[in-house]
Design a protein around this motif. Structure first.
Motif, mmCIF file in Angstrom:
data_model
loop_
_atom_site.group_PDB
_atom_site.id
_atom_site.type_symbol
_atom_site.label_atom_id
_atom_site.label_comp_id
_atom_site.label_asym_id
_atom_site.label_seq_id
_atom_site.Cartn_x
_atom_site.Cartn_y
_atom_site.Cartn_z
ATOM 1 N N SER A 148 25.296 45.339 46.079
ATOM 2 C CA SER A 148 26.823 45.143 44.708
ATOM 3 C C SER A 148 27.360 46.989 44.782
ATOM 4 O O SER A 148 27.917 46.791 45.566
ATOM 5 N N VAL A 149 25.900 47.781 45.230
ATOM 6 C CA VAL A 149 26.808 48.930 45.396
ATOM 7 C C VAL A 149 26.888 49.996 46.486
ATOM 8 O O VAL A 149 27.814 50.845 46.339
ATOM 9 N N ALA A 150 25.973 49.126 46.793
ATOM 10 C CA ALA A 150 25.916 49.689 48.792
ATOM 11 C C ALA A 150 27.576 48.275 49.474
ATOM 12 O O ALA A 150 27.927 49.378 49.648
ATOM 13 N N LEU A 151 27.852 47.632 48.920
ATOM 14 C CA LEU A 151 28.997 47.018 49.328
ATOM 15 C C LEU A 151 30.440 48.145 48.712
ATOM 16 O O LEU A 151 31.324 48.329 49.739
ATOM 17 N N MET A 152 30.238 48.232 47.662
ATOM 18 C CA MET A 152 31.654 49.230 46.718
ATOM 19 C C MET A 152 31.656 50.340 47.110
ATOM 20 O O MET A 152 32.920 50.908 47.881
ATOM 21 N N TYR A 153 30.245 50.949 46.771
ATOM 22 C CA TYR A 153 30.755 52.683 47.701
ATOM 23 C C TYR A 153 30.801 52.435 49.355
ATOM 24 O O TYR A 153 31.596 53.535 49.579
ATOM 25 N N GLY A 154 30.003 51.187 50.117
ATOM 26 C CA GLY A 154 30.946 51.464 51.523
ATOM 27 C C GLY A 154 32.027 50.735 52.204
ATOM 28 O O GLY A 154 32.478 51.689 52.366
ATOM 29 N N PHE A 155 32.208 50.437 51.255
ATOM 30 C CA PHE A 155 34.085 50.093 50.822
ATOM 31 C C PHE A 155 34.857 51.530 51.019
ATOM 32 O O PHE A 155 35.573 51.726 51.542
ATOM 33 N N LEU A 156 34.742 51.519 49.446
ATOM 34 C CA LEU A 156 36.146 52.866 49.288
ATOM 35 C C LEU A 156 35.133 54.155 49.428
ATOM 36 O O LEU A 156 36.309 54.920 49.869
ATOM 37 N N ARG A 157 34.472 54.417 49.689
ATOM 38 C CA ARG A 157 34.393 55.835 50.631
ATOM 39 C C ARG A 157 35.280 56.305 52.278
ATOM 40 O O ARG A 157 35.445 57.087 52.718
ATOM 41 N N ASN A 158 35.431 54.843 52.440
ATOM 42 C CA ASN A 158 36.837 54.860 53.435
ATOM 43 C C ASN A 158 38.212 55.094 53.186
ATOM 44 O O ASN A 158 39.099 55.871 54.336
ATOM 45 N N TYR A 159 38.158 54.954 51.793
ATOM 46 C CA TYR A 159 39.414 55.330 51.351
ATOM 47 C C TYR A 159 39.160 56.774 50.383
ATOM 48 O O TYR A 159 40.178 57.138 50.447
ATOM 49 N N THR A 160 38.287 57.195 49.730
ATOM 50 C CA THR A 160 38.004 58.343 48.996
ATOM 51 C C THR A 160 36.622 58.588 49.443
ATOM 52 O O THR A 160 35.801 58.227 49.791
ATOM 53 N N LEU A 199 36.514 41.495 44.406
ATOM 54 C CA LEU A 199 37.666 42.470 44.184
ATOM 55 C C LEU A 199 37.941 43.371 45.521
ATOM 56 O O LEU A 199 39.351 43.684 45.291
ATOM 57 N N LEU A 200 37.095 43.199 46.128
ATOM 58 C CA LEU A 200 37.722 43.638 47.788
ATOM 59 C C LEU A 200 38.392 43.500 48.572
ATOM 60 O O LEU A 200 39.337 43.228 49.092
ATOM 61 N N GLN A 201 38.211 41.716 48.324
ATOM 62 C CA GLN A 201 39.347 40.786 48.699
ATOM 63 C C GLN A 201 41.089 40.952 48.080
ATOM 64 O O GLN A 201 41.650 40.858 49.027
ATOM 65 N N ALA A 202 41.030 40.708 46.932
ATOM 66 C CA ALA A 202 41.937 41.487 46.236
ATOM 67 C C ALA A 202 42.426 42.448 46.782
ATOM 68 O O ALA A 202 44.055 43.097 46.239
ATOM 69 N N PHE A 203 41.987 43.666 46.791
ATOM 70 C CA PHE A 203 42.218 45.142 47.474
ATOM 71 C C PHE A 203 43.184 45.198 48.404
ATOM 72 O O PHE A 203 43.952 45.488 48.893
ATOM 73 N N CYS A 204 42.184 43.966 49.533
ATOM 74 C CA CYS A 204 42.753 44.137 50.663
ATOM 75 C C CYS A 204 44.289 42.911 50.993
ATOM 76 O O CYS A 204 44.911 43.833 51.694
ATOM 77 N N MET A 205 43.819 42.660 50.219
ATOM 78 C CA MET A 205 45.486 41.218 50.327
ATOM 79 C C MET A 205 46.455 42.554 49.595
ATOM 80 O O MET A 205 47.892 42.526 49.731
ATOM 81 N N GLN A 206 46.141 43.006 47.945
ATOM 82 C CA GLN A 206 47.382 44.461 47.463
ATOM 83 C C GLN A 206 48.065 45.427 48.622
ATOM 84 O O GLN A 206 48.821 44.880 47.981
ATOM 85 N N ASN A 207 47.259 45.766 49.273
ATOM 86 C CA ASN A 207 47.531 46.644 49.911
ATOM 87 C C ASN A 207 47.923 46.772 51.290
ATOM 88 O O ASN A 207 47.070 47.586 52.329
ATOM 89 N N ASP A 208 47.646 45.661 51.809
ATOM 90 C CA ASP A 208 47.967 45.071 53.309
ATOM 91 C C ASP A 208 47.262 45.275 54.056
ATOM 92 O O ASP A 208 47.289 45.857 55.481
ATOM 93 N N ILE A 209 45.463 45.560 53.649
ATOM 94 C CA ILE A 209 44.507 45.331 54.249
ATOM 95 C C ILE A 209 43.834 44.139 55.530
ATOM 96 O O ILE A 209 43.316 43.490 54.332
ATOM 97 N N ASP A 210 43.702 44.891 56.585
ATOM 98 C CA ASP A 210 42.634 43.197 56.869
ATOM 99 C C ASP A 210 42.184 42.845 56.296
ATOM 100 O O ASP A 210 41.014 43.481 55.888
ATOM 101 N N GLN A 211 41.398 41.437 55.692
ATOM 102 C CA GLN A 211 40.401 41.244 55.414
ATOM 103 C C GLN A 211 39.465 41.149 55.867
ATOM 104 O O GLN A 211 37.890 41.361 55.642
ATOM 105 N N SER A 212 39.239 41.450 57.389
ATOM 106 C CA SER A 212 37.793 41.753 58.287
ATOM 107 C C SER A 212 36.770 42.556 57.770
ATOM 108 O O SER A 212 36.089 43.640 57.600
ATOM 109 N N GLU A 213 38.165 43.823 56.627
ATOM 110 C CA GLU A 213 37.518 45.361 56.114
ATOM 111 C C GLU A 213 37.083 44.917 55.258
ATOM 112 O O GLU A 213 35.893 45.199 55.314
ATOM 113 N N ALA A 214 37.145 43.704 54.654
ATOM 114 C CA ALA A 214 36.108 43.784 53.500
ATOM 115 C C ALA A 214 34.931 42.515 53.906
ATOM 116 O O ALA A 214 34.254 42.621 53.636
#
Length: 568
Positions: free
Chosen positions: A94-106, A204-219
């Motif tokens: 879970s940590v690797a998933l969330m951190y690995g995704f968010l480090r692309n944005y901060t 949460l990653l899915q929802a974040f992508c939807m809200q920010n017009d990010i392609d779901q492939s990123e999640a």
């Protein structure tokens, strides 16, 4: 050890036959499907073709809008974000998933895994103090937090907000966090309740992508971590979990390069061919878990996040050494525990097992409890000394609620928690003997004779002549197997040994079965060598088994994996 064979109740004949006609398969197979809630053509289509299009809208989960809004705010303001997770496989993936995704944005982000022995399970005060020192203003907790109302309140007093992503049953006192994402909340309308902790993080990653017009492939890039969490955390592989597990395996086995950390782990575990749920459970999970059991669970996260092959192999090597240490302690402590039972007349005939040794390693006592049940099938608690207290893990047998039994002894305990089949507890060392006696009394009064005998759940009777390549191929399409969709177990009655039976590896049985004098098929029974004399006598016997492929010198044949044998 004697085992109970329990054959599943047959589905209504009309439903089974109608589905068999629609799918053009045998009624045996459609009967198994119906037992698993797949009773119509449309349900079968979704079952056999798990599609990402069938995933639920993440905004159906209570507080999801608040979680995404707060995350967006933190990213916009460049706030320091801490990803906080448990030390087991679900937590570290879970940590690797969330951190690995968010480090692309901060870049203003860090992760934290509590020390199993110094801090214990869940959100810790030490972790909150560390977060405050690091100027963290938002914590995203994964696979923990739902039972940490006091720690969430403490964090708030330090100026730290919380987004909780958890999948455990909440207490009446739901933490006062900015957002509490947990499909098991009684007020949460999310349609599927059995997500892993990593699964909630993925939503949460899915929802974040939807809200920010990010392609779901990123999640979707993180589905490989998600299937590892689903397999290791033993959550039901039904509904949305089935889709996520299926697609995650496609990702793991796809043409693209495997995540460096998992690829390194696959090499160290000597796993060949395609990954499935079983290879994850027995190859990946023990090694990832070992980091938290024997050392630092952060090493698992570092391995999963590694971006180069060299770094991944370095971290995987550290984890593998932890696993070797875990296996050594597991083996030695299990041997000591079984010897304690064998040398005590009361323990040998008791209804429960409660053992205490102050020198046993806390990281493996849950595993030891499970090992003891393999030899003495009854509710088992293994205790060791930790921080001046007796601390232990409980494991149960089919149908017996060990958590309720422990609760009946709560006046002797400092704390306890868990569920029907597994629990943890802490008590004063001086209370161990009184607890052992009380627990035995409770178990003796509540356990049934059937619960003292291991159960084998059988899906359907089968004639050996029905086992064809086409039959097996349809079973393969029912994968991935796991809780809620286990690999089908069949029973064949009146089979005989064709004269090829032999004992291999001292305890295993290899034989060729025949039925009605003309159908022949190879079979292997691990740990069933005791039946050799009986089956070699020429008398018919019954077998229950799963069907698998056996590859020998490049030739692939079907083989039965025997679960048990009953002689006439």
């Amino acid at each position: 050890m004697e085992k109970r064979w329990v054959i599943s109740q047959e589905a209504p004949a009309e439903t089974v036959e109608q589905l068999a006609e629609q799918l053009k398969v045998s009624t045996t197979l459609t009967s198994i499907l119906c037992q698993r809630g797949v009773c119509t053509y449309d349900e079968a289509k979704h079952f056999f073709r798990p599609s990402l299009q069938d995933l639920h809208d993440p905004f159906l989960m209570k507080d999801m809008d608040r979680a995404v809004d707060r995350l967006n705010e933190a990213l916009h303001r460049n706030e320091k974000i801490l990803v906080y997770g448990d030390y087991d496989v679900d937590g570290t993936t879970s940590v690797a998933l969330m951190y690995g995704f968010l480090r692309n944005y901060t870049s203003n982000i860090d992760f934290y895994i509590p020390d199993r022995y110094k801090e214990g399970y869940g959100v810790s005060q030490q972790g909150m103090d560390w977060a405050a020192e690091q100027k963290v203003t938002l914590i995203i907790s994964l696979d923990c937090g739902i039972k940490s109302a006091d720690k969430v309140a403490y964090a708030a007093s330090l100026g730290i907000d919380f987004i909780i992503c958890d999948h455990h049953l909440p207490d009446d006192d739901v933490p006062q966090a900015v957002a509490v994402l947990d499909p098991k909340r009684v007020d949460c309308p999310y349609p599927y309740k059995e997500l892993s902790g990593c699964g909630v993080g993925f939503k949460l990653l899915q929802a974040f992508c939807m809200q920010n017009d990010i392609d779901q492939s990123e999640a979707l890039k993180f589905l490989d971590l998600l299937v590892v969490s689903i397999a290791a955390d033993i959550v039901p592989i039904t509904g949305e979990n089935r889709i996520l597990a299926y697609q995650g395996l496609q990702h793991l086995n796809g043409p693209q390069a495997m995540r460096p950390g998992l690829d390194a782990l696959k090499d160290l575990a000597d796993l060949k061919g395609e990954m499935d749920i079983t290879s994850i459970v027995f190859g990946f999970a023990p090694r990832i878990n070992a980091a938290g059991r024997m050392g630092d669970a952060k090493n698992s996260v570092r391995m999963l996040l590694a971006q180069t092959k060299e770094e991944a192999h370095r971290m995987a090597g550290i984890i593998n050494e932890s696993n070797k240490e875990r296996r050594s302690k597991d083996t030695n402590i299990t041997k000591e525990a079984l010897q304690m039972i064998q040398e005590d007349d009361f323990l040998k005939s008791a209804n429960s097992t409660v053992l205490f040794n102050e020198n046993w390693h806390k990281g493996v006592i849950g595993i030891v409890a499970s090992r003891c049940i393999e030899h003495y099938y009854r509710p088992t608690i293994i205790l060791t000394q930790s921080n001046g207290m007796a601390s232990g893990s409980a494991r149960s047998v089919h149908g017996f609620n060990v958590h309720n039994a422990i609760e009946s002894c709560s006046d002797l305990l400092e704390q306890f928690g868990g569920h029907m089949y597994a629990a943890g507890l802490t008590l004063p060392v001086a209370n161990v003997q009184a607890f052992r006696e009380r627990f035995e009394q409770v178990v003796a009064e509540t356990i049934t004779p059937e619960q003292k005998i291991p159960q084998i759940s059988i899906d359907a009777p089968l004639q050996l002549r029905q086992i064809t390549r086409n039959f097996y191929n349809i079973i393969r399409q029912m994968e991935p197997f796991g809780p809620g969709n286990m690999r089908p177990v069949f029973v064949s009655e009146g089979v005989m040994d064709a004269g090829n039976a032999k004992i291999v590896g001292d305890t295993h049985l290899k034989l060729r079965l025949t039925q009605d004098g003309f159908t022949y098929i190879d079979a292997i029974g691990f740990g069933l060598a005791d039946h050799f004399d009986a089956i070699s006598s020429g008398r018919p016997f019954d077998v229950c088994y799963t069907i698998e492929e056996n590859i020998y010198r490049g030739i692939i044949n079907l083989q039965l994996h025997l679960k048990d044998i009953r002689t006439k």
